[in-house]
Every structure is written in structure tokens, then in C-alpha cells.
Design an enzyme around this catalytic site. Structure first.
Site, PDB file in Angstrom:
ATOM      1  CD  GLU B  59      -1.778  -2.405   1.435  1.00 51.71           C
ATOM      2  OE1 GLU B  59      -0.634  -2.654   1.880  1.00 51.71           O
ATOM      3  OE2 GLU B  59      -2.650  -3.280   1.283  1.00 51.71           O
ATOM      4  CD  GLN B  81      -8.031  -6.757  -2.138  1.00 50.19           C
ATOM      5  OE1 GLN B  81      -7.440  -7.458  -1.329  1.00 50.19           O
ATOM      6  NE2 GLN B  81      -7.956  -6.945  -3.434  1.00 50.19           N
ATOM      7  CG  PHE B  82     -11.169  -4.276   2.628  1.00 50.34           C
ATOM      8  CD1 PHE B  82     -12.501  -4.379   3.016  1.00 50.34           C
ATOM      9  CD2 PHE B  82     -10.616  -5.293   1.862  1.00 50.34           C
ATOM     10  CE1 PHE B  82     -13.264  -5.482   2.637  1.00 50.34           C
ATOM     11  CE2 PHE B  82     -11.382  -6.396   1.486  1.00 50.34           C
ATOM     12  CZ  PHE B  82     -12.701  -6.493   1.879  1.00 50.34           C
ATOM     13  CG  PHE B  85      -5.935  -3.488   3.788  1.00 47.99           C
ATOM     14  CD1 PHE B  85      -5.906  -3.996   5.085  1.00 47.99           C
ATOM     15  CD2 PHE B  85      -6.573  -4.223   2.811  1.00 47.99           C
ATOM     16  CE1 PHE B  85      -6.503  -5.202   5.396  1.00 47.99           C
ATOM     17  CE2 PHE B  85      -7.180  -5.441   3.110  1.00 47.99           C
ATOM     18  CZ  PHE B  85      -7.148  -5.931   4.405  1.00 47.99           C
ATOM     19  CG  HIS B 126     -11.603  -6.986   5.903  1.00 47.56           C
ATOM     20  ND1 HIS B 126     -10.899  -7.662   6.866  1.00 47.56           N
ATOM     21  CD2 HIS B 126     -10.997  -7.285   4.722  1.00 47.56           C
ATOM     22  CE1 HIS B 126      -9.927  -8.363   6.301  1.00 47.56           C
ATOM     23  NE2 HIS B 126      -9.964  -8.146   5.002  1.00 47.56           N
TER      24      HIS B 126
END
Lengths: 344, 322
Positions: B59, B81-82, B85, B126
Site C-alpha cells: 500500500e 482493497q479495503f 489497509f 475490513h
């Protein structure tokens, strides 16, 4: 492919003298300039820190010397020589250290946190390793725009090699197959911490293989070797070979900053061959091979010092930033500035 | 034909890629036939070869690379992605992207898409809402679209902005929210919207909580109580004027946020109303946030952790009773 230059090899006799002398001149001026900065700091004329590259001038100058227009350079804390070789005006260094509003950072940032992205020189942030992926992005974008023949070079230390950002950045550079050179100078102290508390591998250059890089080692106190190895790495990157990792060995011959007396540096380490002063070694070589005589060196010193004095004097005459006149807006889209930011 | 919130995000990206050569999308698992963990880029890699690129699980380097590309004139969109992160990329976003323009006068037009907020069973890592953290730091624009229309137009606007934009898209809304068609009109970035006019109390909120607030307002209507609902849309800049105008009409304020309770968007809104509109208030302003624990996995716990129609309604009654 590991092309490791011989450790402690004697200074190469067949160095192209013109480049060698050009590099020496920049190293020499860097030393004079940094001594001046240290004395301004001791005199209380510089606010904040002063960070010197003493002992690293040979490897640093080689980092800037082989770059061309269109290349990307992301120097770090001890790269005055490399910055000068890349074309950073001395006056901009003085302006940043002395906080002139006319400098590239206009008093908003200081000392080594300076750059001119438009000219290809990025302004480092203090978080080590963060600039690696930024260089990757610059190179990726240049490729997307159809530019050709460019490379990027960034520097790091043996301490900075241990951050997560460096790992992520080195890896993504190889994944993106961008033409990147990373020059890591192992100066044996990250602030006060010696190598045995930084890493446990035999040699940092061994990491090259793990990242899919080509690696090489160089004696950072030997200018001819630095020029040879770093110019080769630059050439390889430009030729489309994998990213290059060059690991140079030196000893930091100053404190972390001028506030630091470096009393933790052991007497034993000062006797190591990597503890030699690169500038003195270069000067000796020049005298021994009669490239310039003593008188010539004296004259050179006077010329270089005059340029330094002029840069400092110029910056000293310029105005400091004024809080009440500052534009306190951190976004470029002014209509999107949050109201209280502008109101206060 | 109908369009979901998620499809609006995909369509906005398709339009951006079509209309502007400088745009590319950078993220994990977004390319190929796979098209992203939530399919927000499905089909785009095939349609725009070389411009939807998979990255390693890095990231920090994803955002660092986007920063470099943006400084070189590109308009990268990073898909986290989430949202959770993005904490790995915090340094690049806050210290590199957020300081770049102020320090070097070089614009840094990156857009970081954060699939945000909770859904059942997603657990502590998440489910997070991170707009408060990003808004705290200077140099960033932070957006939280709550409707299909805003998801579309605000993403297109985000990429056009010369500054780093944190675009918080709510995962719960991905499939739940539908519109008849893509919008042809838009409200500018930085403007809040009065979603439901009212008389008795203003609920100021953002993202998925807008819909919880609307459900509560509907409930109170039967009792003859009219709640006004304000959707902030943009967290930074924050449209204080619209909020103050709403409080001027109702005299009462309840801020609702899905993020953790310490500081954050709800605290900021209350601070602004208290300092700039104290005289407008007939009762002490109130706020309701998620609980101050990690976000739980089990649906029974999760639905109690975040504000919900029941807890919001209870808070509304409390403020009305004052």
C-alpha cells in the site's frame, strides 16, 4: 548478476581526468560550503538542523554527475555533492538553510528538505524510504507518456534500507521494470546506531538478488571507483537492464547533524579503511599524479570559497517569510480550502 | 435500467479512462478478468489495456508510485482493497501527498479510493471509516458520497481536482443503493445537501449513515416530528454554512457518524456549530458514533456497535426533550 568491485582497491590510475577533476571540484566546494553552514549554525544563524555529508562526497557526487535532463533525482540527507552535481544552485541551498522567502521552499521547509520537482530533483521527506516509490511513479509516468532514455536515481543509507517503505519501493520498481538506480551508502551509523542493530545479513548488496536487481559494491572513499561503478549502474539502467543497487562503504565523518558530537563512534571503526576521508584521498591522488599542483589547489579553494560566500551573502540579504503575509492554504484548489484554515 | 452505487463507481472510472489519457488505475487484484475484490474495475483492464494495473501487496508503494506519477502529470486512481489497509499507506498520503503542494508548489492530483465502512461479518480490519484521520491532516480533500449520483459525479470531480483526494466509498451501499440512471446534473464538491427538509431537529451525517438518518426521519414523521437530514458529502472541505443554515431552521443538532467516537467528523461539526452558531441552538448539540472498541465480527455485535435506527431515534428523543 553481481559485479562486485574489489574492496579497498587502490585508486584506479586510468580514471578519465576531466570527469575526475570536475567531481573533485564539486566535492571540494561541498566541503567548503558545509564547513560554512556548520559555522553559521554554531553562530546561531541557522534555525533547525544542519546535516553534513562529510565523508560521503565521493559517492554522492557520482550520483549526480551522470544524470541528464529528463532524469529524476531523489537525494537524501547527505547529498550536497550530488545535488550540486545535478545542478542545484548553491544559492538555493543557502536560502533553504537560512530561511529566505526567495528560496525553493520559501521558509516552509528547511535544510535538506528541499528540491525542485520541475527540474527533476524531488524534495525528500524525513520518513526514510518514502521517496523510492515516488521515483518509481515518476518513471512509470514518463514511460506512459512515451518519453525515452530517462532514468531515476535515489539514495539511501544502511539505516534507511531497513524501513518497510524501502522494501515496498524497491520491490515495486522491479515489478514495474523501471530504470532505477538505488545508491545505498553504508556509513556505519544510523544516527547513533551501529550496523549490528540495523541488519544481520552479511552484506546489503546481497539483497539485490532477492529483489531482482543487479548489485554492485564500491569503496565510497575512492572517487575513481565511485565514478566507475555508479556511471556503470546508470548506464545499465538506461540500457533497460533491471534496477541497479549500488552499496557504498564509508564512515560518517560528522555527527548525525551538527547538534551531535558523535561521541559514540568507536576508535576502532575510525581505523577501518572505509573511514578514510574521500576528499583527502582524492586530493592526494591529484597531487601525486600532478593533475593540479598545490598552488592550483589553493587557487581553486579561493575560487570555490568565493562562490560559497556569495551564495550565503545573497541569501542573508533576502527577506525572511512573514507569518502575517503567508498564504496559509495547503491545497492548490483554493475554493476547496476548508474555511477555518483561511479565516484564521 | 437501474444503476447501483458500485456500478456508478465503475462507470465513472470507465468515463475517466475514456476521456483522459492521463488517468490510470493502480491497485491490488483490479486487472484481468477478476476486476477487483468488489468488481469496481471489472472489464476495464480489457477495455483500456495498460491502464488498469495490478500491484504487489504494497500500500505504501502503491500510493508513493501514484504520487510520483501525479507529479509527472498523470491522474492516477489508487484502489485500496479495503479502507482499513490504507493505514499502511498513511505516511505517503499524509506526509508526501498532503505536504507536496505546500512545500514545493507542485500539485499532487492523486485519487485514493477507500472501500469504507462496515458490513455484516467483516470484522475489525475490513470495516473502518477513516475520513476523520485524513481530514485531520492538511493538504487533502476528503469525500464521502452517500448516493449513486454522488458516487458517480464526485469520483469524476475527484480526479479533476489538482490536489490529493481521499474518496471514501461505502461498501454497504455498493449493492443496496440503486438509481434509475447515471446523473446528468451535479452538486459541486464542497457543498453539503439537505436531503430531507425538516423543522424540529437537524441530523448532520455522511456516507451510509445518511440512509439510517432518513429511516429515522420517516419513523418520526408519523408522530408529527419533522427531522431535517443534511448529507455532508464532502468532509473536507466541510460546508459549515449549510449546516448552520439547517440549525438556524431547527434549533437542534444531532451529528451521526459511523466512525469511532474520539474526535472526528461529528466532533468537528459540533465544534463549528457551537463556536459559530451557539445562538442558533435551543438545546445542547449531540452526537452518536460507533462504540470505542474495534469493530466486531458477529452481526449481533456489529449492529449494536455502529449507530442504527434504534439508537439514533433514542438520541433524537433525548435532544428533543431538552
Amino acid at each position: 548478476m553481481l559485479q562486485t568491485a574489489e574492496r579497498g582497491a587502490s585508486t584506479s590510475k586510468n580514471a578519465p581526468h576531466e570527469k575526475y577533476l570536475k567531481a573533485f571540484r564539486i566535492m571540494f566546494q561541498t566541503r567548503i560550503f558545509e564547513e560554512k553552514l556548520a559555522s553559521l549554525y554554531r553562530g546561531g544563524l541557522i534555525t533547525g538542523g544542519v546535516y553534513l555529508g562529510k565523508g560521503q562526497e565521493a559517492v554522492s557526487v557520482a550520483c549526480g554527475l551522470f544524470l541528464q535532463k529528463g532524469d529524476v533525482f531523489a537525494p537524501l540527507i547527505r547529498d550536497q555533492a550530488g545535488r550540486s552535481a545535478f545542478g542545484e544552485p548553491l544559492v538555493d541551498v543557502a536560502r533553504t538553510y537560512l530561511g529566505s522567502r526567495s528560496g525553493p521552499m520559501r521558509g516552509r521547509d528547511g535544510n535538506i528538505h528541499r528540491g525542485c520537482p520541475k527540474a527533476g530533483q524531488l524534495a525528500m521527506i524525513s520518513h526514510l524510504g518514502a521517496m523510492v516509490s515516488v521515483v518509481v511513479g515518476k518513471l512509470l509516468a514518463k514511460r506512459m507518456k512515451g518519453e525515452k532514455g530517462f532514468i531515476g536515481l535515489t539514495t539511501i543509507g544502511e539505516g534507511g534500507m531497513q524501513t518497510g517503505a524501502t522494501h515496498e519501493g524497491m520491490n515495486i520498481a522491479a515489478v514495474e521494470r523501471v530504470p532505477l538506480v538505488i545508491v545505498a551508502t553504508n556509513n556505519h551509523y544510523a544516527y547513533s546506531t551501529p550496523n549490528d542493530r540495523q541488519f544481520a545479513c552479511a552484506d546489503l548488496v546481497d539483497r539485490a538478488k532477492g529483489y531482482g536487481y543487479e548489485g554492485s559494491s564500491v569503496d565510497g572513499t575512492d572517487l575513481a571507483q565511485c565514478l566507475e561503478v555508479i556511471s556503470a549502474a546508470v548506464k545499465h539502467a538506461r540500457a533497460g537492464r533491471p534496477p541497479q543497487l549500488v552499496v557504498a562503504s564509508t564512515l560518517r565523518l560528522a555527527g548525525h547533524g551538527e547538534h551531535d558530537d558523535a561521541s559514540y563512534v568507536t576508535e576502532d571503526i575510525k581505523r577501518e579503511s572505509f573511514a578514510q576521508d574521500a576528499l583527502q584521498r582524492t586530493e592526494q591522488f591529484i597531487l601525486e599524479h600532478e593533475l593540479v599542483d598545490r598552488e592550483g589547489l589553493q587557487q581553486m579553494r579561493a575560487e570555490l570559497a568565493a562562490e560559497v560566500d556569495e551564495a550565503v551573502a545573497t541569501a542573508q540579504q533576502e527577506e525572511a517569510p512573514v507569518g502575517s503575509e503567508e498564504d496559509w492554504c495547503a491545497v492548490s484548489t483554493r475554493e476547496l480550502a476548508d474555511e477555518p484554515t483561511l479565516a484564521e | 435500467m437501474s444503476v447501483t452505487y458500485l456500478e456508478a463507481i465503475r462507470e465513472a472510472q470507465a468515463k475517466l479512462l475514456r476521456d483522459d489519457d492521463r488517468v490510470f488505475i493502480y491497485g491490488q487484484d483490479i486487472a484481468g478478468k477478476f476486476g477487483g475484490a468488489f468488481k469496481a474495475t471489472k472489464g476495464l483492464a480489457e477495455q483500456f489495456p495498460g491502464r488498469v494495473l495490478n500491484t504487489p501487496i504494497s500500500e505504501d508503494a502503491m500510493v508513493g508510485t501514484a504520487i510520483g506519477a501525479a507529479m509527472e502529470g498523470m491522474r492516477p486512481i489508487v484502489e485500496m482493497q479495503f479502507a482499513d489497509f490504507s493505514s499502511v499507506a498513511l505516511n505517503q498520503i499524509l506526509n508526501n501527498a498532503g505536504t507536496q503542494y505546500w512545500r514545493t508548489q507542485t500539485p499532487c492530483p492523486i485519487t485514493v479510493r477507500l472501500p469504507s465502512g462496515g458490513t455484516k461479518g467483516s470484522g475489525p480490519f475490513h470495516s473502518q471509516s477513516m475520513e476523520g484521520i485524513y481530514s485531520h491532516y492538511p493538504g487533502l480533500v476528503v469525500l464521502t458520497p452517500a448516493t449513486v449520483e454522488d458516487a458517480y459525479t464526485m469520483l469524476i470531480d475527484a480526479v479533476a481536482i489538482d490536489d490529493p483526494v481521499i474518496y471514501c466509498e461505502h461498501k454497504y451501499l455498493y449493492y443496496h443503493l440503486k438509481a434509475d440512471a447515471l446523473p446528468t446534473e451535479k452538486l459541486p464538491i464542497g457543498k453539503a445537501r439537505v436531503v430531507r427538509p425538516g423543522r424540529d431537529l437537524s441530523i448532520v451525517t455522511n456516507s451510509a449513515m445518511v440512509h439510517e438518518a432518513l429511516a429515522v426521519a420517516q419513523q418520526f414523521r408519523a408522530e408529527g416530528i419533522e427531522l431535517e437530514v443534511v448529507d455532508l458529502r464532502s468532509v473536507k472541505p466541510l460546508d459549515t454554512a449549510t449546516v448552520l443554515a439547517s440549525v438556524a431552521r431547527t434549533g437542534r443538532l444531532l451529528c451521526v457518524g459511523e466512525a469511532f467516537p474520539w474526535g472526528g467528523v461529528t466532533a468537528e461539526v459540533i465544534a463549528r456549530v457551537a463556536t459559530e452558531g451557539f445562538h442558533l441552538l435551543d438545546a445542547a448539540p449531540a452526537r452518536i458514533n460507533a462504540k470505542d472498541t474495534p469493530i466486531p465480527y458477529h452481526p449481533n455485535l456489529w449492529s449494536e456497535h455502529r449507530p442504527n435506527a434504534k439508537t439514533i431515534a433514542a438520541k433524537v428523543r433525548q435532544v428533543l426533550a431538552e
